[in-house]
Motif scaffolding. Structure first.
Motif, PDB file in Angstrom:
ATOM      1  N   ILE A 138     -42.283  25.515 -41.147  1.00 32.20           N
ATOM      2  CA  ILE A 138     -40.775  25.788 -41.362  1.00 32.20           C
ATOM      3  C   ILE A 138     -40.455  26.378 -40.111  1.00 32.20           C
ATOM      4  CG2 ILE A 138     -39.179  27.524 -42.114  1.00 32.20           C
ATOM      5  CD1 ILE A 138     -39.918  26.392 -44.826  1.00 32.20           C
ATOM      6  N   ASN A 139     -41.329  27.402 -39.802  1.00 27.76           N
ATOM      7  CA  ASN A 139     -40.937  28.103 -38.235  1.00 27.76           C
ATOM      8  C   ASN A 139     -41.589  27.666 -37.195  1.00 27.76           C
ATOM      9  OD1 ASN A 139     -38.826  29.730 -38.759  1.00 27.76           O
ATOM     10  ND2 ASN A 139     -39.670  31.169 -40.157  1.00 27.76           N
ATOM     11  N   HIS A 140     -42.650  26.817 -37.306  1.00 30.27           N
ATOM     12  CA  HIS A 140     -43.396  26.412 -36.370  1.00 30.27           C
ATOM     13  C   HIS A 140     -42.528  25.410 -35.369  1.00 30.27           C
ATOM     14  CE1 HIS A 140     -47.489  26.035 -34.306  1.00 30.27           C
ATOM     15  NE2 HIS A 140     -47.116  25.030 -34.208  1.00 30.27           N
ATOM     16  N   PRO A 141     -42.603  25.662 -33.872  1.00 31.94           N
ATOM     17  CA  PRO A 141     -41.838  25.110 -33.296  1.00 31.94           C
ATOM     18  C   PRO A 141     -42.025  23.722 -32.871  1.00 31.94           C
ATOM     19  CG  PRO A 141     -43.126  26.591 -31.966  1.00 31.94           C
ATOM     20  CD  PRO A 141     -43.349  26.750 -33.105  1.00 31.94           C
ATOM     21  N   LYS A 173     -34.538  27.196 -36.672  1.00 35.48           N
ATOM     22  CA  LYS A 173     -35.845  27.720 -36.822  1.00 35.48           C
ATOM     23  C   LYS A 173     -35.935  29.256 -35.998  1.00 35.48           C
ATOM     24  CE  LYS A 173     -38.751  23.808 -37.055  1.00 35.48           C
ATOM     25  NZ  LYS A 173     -40.173  23.522 -36.798  1.00 35.48           N
ATOM     26  N   ARG A 174     -36.699  29.955 -36.483  1.00 35.43           N
ATOM     27  CA  ARG A 174     -36.836  31.395 -36.006  1.00 35.43           C
ATOM     28  C   ARG A 174     -37.065  31.186 -34.356  1.00 35.43           C
ATOM     29  NH1 ARG A 174     -42.736  33.617 -37.281  1.00 35.43           N
ATOM     30  NH2 ARG A 174     -43.222  31.889 -36.470  1.00 35.43           N
ATOM     31  N   HIS A 175     -36.254  31.992 -33.604  1.00 35.24           N
ATOM     32  CA  HIS A 175     -36.484  32.049 -32.174  1.00 35.24           C
ATOM     33  C   HIS A 175     -37.253  33.412 -31.402  1.00 35.24           C
ATOM     34  CE1 HIS A 175     -35.639  27.941 -31.030  1.00 35.24           C
ATOM     35  NE2 HIS A 175     -34.805  27.821 -31.726  1.00 35.24           N
ATOM     36  N   GLU A 202     -43.456  32.297 -31.575  1.00 33.57           N
ATOM     37  CA  GLU A 202     -42.978  31.224 -32.142  1.00 33.57           C
ATOM     38  C   GLU A 202     -43.904  30.616 -32.889  1.00 33.57           C
ATOM     39  OE1 GLU A 202     -40.163  28.509 -30.197  1.00 33.57           O
ATOM     40  OE2 GLU A 202     -38.761  30.215 -29.888  1.00 33.57           O
ATOM     41  N   ALA A 243     -41.028  37.122 -42.047  1.00 35.70           N
ATOM     42  CA  ALA A 243     -40.865  35.991 -40.858  1.00 35.70           C
ATOM     43  C   ALA A 243     -40.914  36.793 -39.482  1.00 35.70           C
ATOM     44  CB  ALA A 243     -39.566  35.212 -41.007  1.00 35.70           C
ATOM     45  N   ASP A 244     -40.644  38.145 -39.488  1.00 31.80           N
ATOM     46  CA  ASP A 244     -40.713  38.738 -38.398  1.00 31.80           C
ATOM     47  C   ASP A 244     -42.110  39.469 -38.167  1.00 31.80           C
ATOM     48  OD1 ASP A 244     -37.789  38.344 -38.147  1.00 31.80           O
ATOM     49  OD2 ASP A 244     -37.648  40.195 -39.596  1.00 31.80           O
TER      50      ASP A 244
END
Lengths: 149, 693
Positions: free
Chosen positions: B109-112, B144-146, B162, B190-191
């Protein structure tokens, strides 16, 4: 001139000229290369081109996936890192060296298929003959599309 | 985790196959016995399991009385599940496939997914597991998370937040293996991100290992950044020659150029770790100033020549020189080259002045055990050395012994070192009082009437600490030091006192070499009179011709003035070097040679383990291996058949040098062979480095 000579020699020649004369009126298949060039089919795979984005930045990110996919192992990629002062492509990575050995290339198009950014494409320029073997190693400068506009 | 003796076996059933495994073995290891594999991210065989990534889920049940299997309602993590009697495990069922797809989808999900530009792409466990077990498409269309990309954690390690999947391998490495506790997780959810505590540099001396154990491209090498992709690389099994530990490594190269070093498993030496000095210390292979052809002096400059054009003046200057010709050898020359150099000087030049000892005082150290013995759990006295700098892998082994086997360590050094973090007692003495402390400890242990207070007065170490140290060491304490002690003016006496301590406690006395083949030179009898004596003889004009073999005296000898005087005075100077050095400016003849991974040969590490190095890349230009240079000189100088390849040289060494008796290339196993072990009765089967045919 006897009848036999007329029948066996002159008549076929006249008949042949007759066929030629009839064809003269039809549309010609050959073109006057190199003055004229035939339009290539839309999906023809010939000379590689490294394309650019509309902004002028290179699409190639130097990921070397083309080299990995190449069955003839004719692609050499050396990557480097973009800086804000010297930016070649969007993102972190660009191709510092990009070389294709055209003598080895079999024009299979796998590089185009592997490319994640659509940077390398095989286009219609088929006139690849040259005199020196060294000249068949196409460098990044030769492959890059000129900046439009 | 290897099977330990006295552990009862239990019957477990894995995918309906019954096997016996040691009780308590983790299921993720047990399945390997059947040749199966459970996908993993956070689990590492050399670290404690944490069950963070949930990738290794398996179905578990127990046999009931009526023979049926009652499965647990939820899957279990195979990496934290110890085997017990009657356990039934399924690794390949439809629910497990669904779970794995779910876990991977969650991790991605958060993998770029910037695999094309990621240095890990192509050798990435996340890529591989996604290809093998993951969903083929993503349902995640949200943002996505940046986070920062390419954050420099240290000079060597780059962090891409990331890409991190929060498996904790790097954090656990610094806690469990290197012991410096440099990394920790900050924030939650997620952080969550691995980082140093105060955002300082990641200063661990073993930081390079986290690059290799990171299962994604979050931690990458700053030196290897964007230099190649895994499929561009060729790799050769090799041995690191930066220090005397002889770590087994993979030497990765591309188009004949060195690219990077990765650890290679050798349970007897480095397990699978490398130190930063080794992992990032091979850049000189690509140095631009490496000599590429033989040069002879012409006025103020050099004229390039052929090899025979270089040999002629060299042999003319050295022929029958006796005591007036000498050679100084650096610490990274292979056994074969050392042996041929000695033969060349003895037979052709009639000189015994070949010396590999660059220490201030003469001495040959002491080797009684092996690197693996260090972690056995007995008390250890580390004396006068910063172990993580001088013998990095021994440091990791000693720490493992201290944390896993309960070894109690006494660390004696003039300043704090990494060993203090796990040492039971730290003795920080005044610089220069090494001998007093070693003799004092010996006296206290042997009970010869010495008092701790007297030692305190001499060394500045509190008497209570000394008594504590004696308590720790008195039962079988091993004295561990490096031959760096010989750089002290009273080195030999200190080593003697340490041997006395080992005798008093009944432990081993280890004084190990620090140069890649320093021990090999000692075994081959090349320690000689010492570089200082030779350089002094040169400076006084008693030596007319000097041959420097892969040795830069300006870097190796502390007395710069003496080196300058010696090199200026000596009439004929041969600099045989694989790299550019200051000494080249003084040379009469320059002979370009190959670096260790550019030639065939063997190295003897600090525990007297002989390991083979194979040529991975060609030397630049006309460079030749050192042994070949000496072989060709012997061919020109003597009417005898020279030895034409390293294998023959090793046979000659085995025949002539008692320590190497029985040592043949065929007898060197994939882990190398310790001299004096069971070399003589090894079977005659071909064995290559790294188990490659």
């Amino acid at each position: 001139m006897s009848f036999e000579v007329f029948r066996d020699v002159a008549q076929p020649i006249i008949a042949g000229f007759g066929i030629t004369a009839r064809r003269l009126a039809e549309q010609k298949v050959t073109v006057q290369y190199p003055d004229d060039r035939r339009e290539q089919f839309p999906r023809t795979r010939w000379r590689h081109v490294l394309t650019r984005y509309d902004s002028g930045l290179e699409r190639c990110i130097g990921c070397s996936l083309c080299a990995g996919a190449c069955p003839a192992r004719c692609i050499y990629v050396e990557a480097s890192e973009n800086t804000d002062q010297e930016r070649y492509s969007p993102g972190e990575r660009y191709a510092k060296r990009y070389e294709i050995n055209m003598l080895r290339c079999i024009f299979c198009g796998y590089c185009q298929e592997a490319c994640p950014t659509g940077a390398i494409v095989l286009r219609k320029d088929f006139e690849l003959a040259n005199y020196e073997r060294e000249d068949f190693v196409y460098t990044k400068e030769m492959l890059l599309e000129p900046i439009r506009g | 985790m290897a099977a330990v003796a006295n552990v009862p076996l239990v019957k477990v059933s894995i995918n309906d196959v019954e096997i016996e495994v040691p009780k308590g073995e983790l299921i993720v290891e047990s399945v390997k016995r059947l040749g199966l594999e459970i996908p993993i991210f956070c689990y590492h065989p050399r670290m404690k399991p944490v069950g963070m990534c949930r990738m290794c889920l398996v179905e578990v049940g127990f046999k009931q009385q009526d023979g049926s299997v009652r499965k647990m309602p939820k899957p279990q993590a195979g990496c934290t599940l110890p085997a017990s009697e009657g356990m039934v495990v399924y690794t390949d069922t439809e629910p497990i496939h669904a779970d794995r797809r779910g876990v991977l989808e969650f991790l991605l999900i958060n993998h770029p997914l910037d695999c094309p530009i990621c240095d890990r792409g192509g050798e990435c466990p996340l890529q591989n597991n996604t290809m093998a077990y993951g969903p083929s498409t993503s349902r995640f269309i949200e943002l996505k998370r940046h986070l920062p990309k390419a954050f420099p954690l240290s000079t060597y390690v780059t962090l891409d937040l990331e890409r991190c999947i929060q498996c904790g391998r790097c954090v656990r490495f610094t806690e469990e293996i290197s012991g410096d506790h440099d990394l920790a997780f900050r924030f939650r959810g997620a952080d969550m991100q691995p980082s140093t505590f105060q955002l300082t540099d990641f200063e661990s001396k073993f930081s390079g290992n986290v690059i290799e154990i990171c299962p994604v491209g979050a931690l990458t090498s700053a030196k290897y950044r964007f230099r190649a992709r895994p499929w561009d690389l060729e790799t050769t099994p090799s041995v690191c020659t930066v220090c005397s530990n002889g770590c087994n490594v993979w030497f990765d190269h591309r188009a004949g150029k060195f690219v990077r070093i990765n650890g290679r498993a050798n349970e007897a030496v480095n397990e699978e770790w490398t130190c930063d000095k080794g992992k990032f210390g091979h850049e000189h292979y690509n140095a631009a100033d490496r000599p590429t052809q033989p040069l002879v002096r012409q006025g103020d400059g050099f004229a390039p020549t052929s090899w025979s054009g270089a040999y002629d003046p060299v042999l003319a200057a050295f022929a029958e020189g006796g005591d007036r010709v000498a050679a100084l050898v650096g610490p990274r020359v292979s056994n074969e080259a050392l042996f041929l150099l000695r033969r060349l000087f003895e037979r052709a030049f009639k000189s015994a002045r070949v010396s590999s000892n660059w220490r201030r005082t003469p001495g040959s150290g002491s080797v009684q055990g092996t690197i693996a013995d260090v972690e056995s759990g007995g008390p250890v006295l580390v004396f006068g050395t910063s172990l993580a700098d001088d013998l990095p892998i021994v440091h990791l082994r000693l720490r493992k012994g201290a944390t896993n086997a309960g070894a109690r360590v006494v660390n004696a050094f003039s300043r704090p070192t990494e060993v203090d973090r796990f040492a039971a007692v730290s003795l920080h003495y005044r610089p220069g009082s090494e001998l007093a402390l070693a003799r004092g400890l010996h006296g206290l242990l042997a009970g010869t009437g010495a008092t701790a207070e007297a030692v305190e007065a001499e060394t500045g170490v509190p008497a209570d600490r000394l008594r504590e140290a004696v308590e720790v060491l008195k039962e079988g304490g091993t004295a561990l030091s490096s031959q760096g002690l010989y750089d002290l003016s009273d080195g030999p006496q200190i080593v003697e006192a340490l041997a006395g301590i080992a005798r008093a406690t009944g432990g081993r006395s280890e004084c190990w070499a620090t140069g890649a083949n320093e021990q090999g030179a000692i075994e081959l009898g090349l320690a000689g009179e010492g570089a200082t004596a030779t350089l002094q003889a040169c400076a006084e004009g008693r030596v007319k011709a000097l041959w420097l073999v892969a040795a830069d005296p300006f870097a190796l000898h502390p007395d710069r003035a003496l080196v300058e005087r010696a090199l200026e005075t000596v009439e004929f100077l041969v600099v045989q070097s694989p790299v550019g050095s200051e000494a080249l400016a003084y040379a009469s003849v320059v002979l370009p040679t190959a670096l260790p991974a550019e030639q065939d040969g063997t190295y003897t590490n600090c525990e007297r383990r002989v390991q083979r190095v194979q040529p991975a890349v060609p030397p630049p230009g006309d460079g030749k291996p050192d042994w070949r240079v000496f072989s060709e000189c012997l061919l020109r100088a003597l009417p005898e058949t020279p030895l034409f390849n390293p294998r023959e040289v090793m046979e000659a060494i085995a025949a002539e040098v008692p320590a190497f008796a029985g040592c043949r290339y065929e007898a060197l196993g994939p882990e190398g062979t310790v001299l004096g072990g069971n070399l003589l009765d090894t079977p005659d089967e071909p064995a290559m480095v790294g188990g490659q045919a």
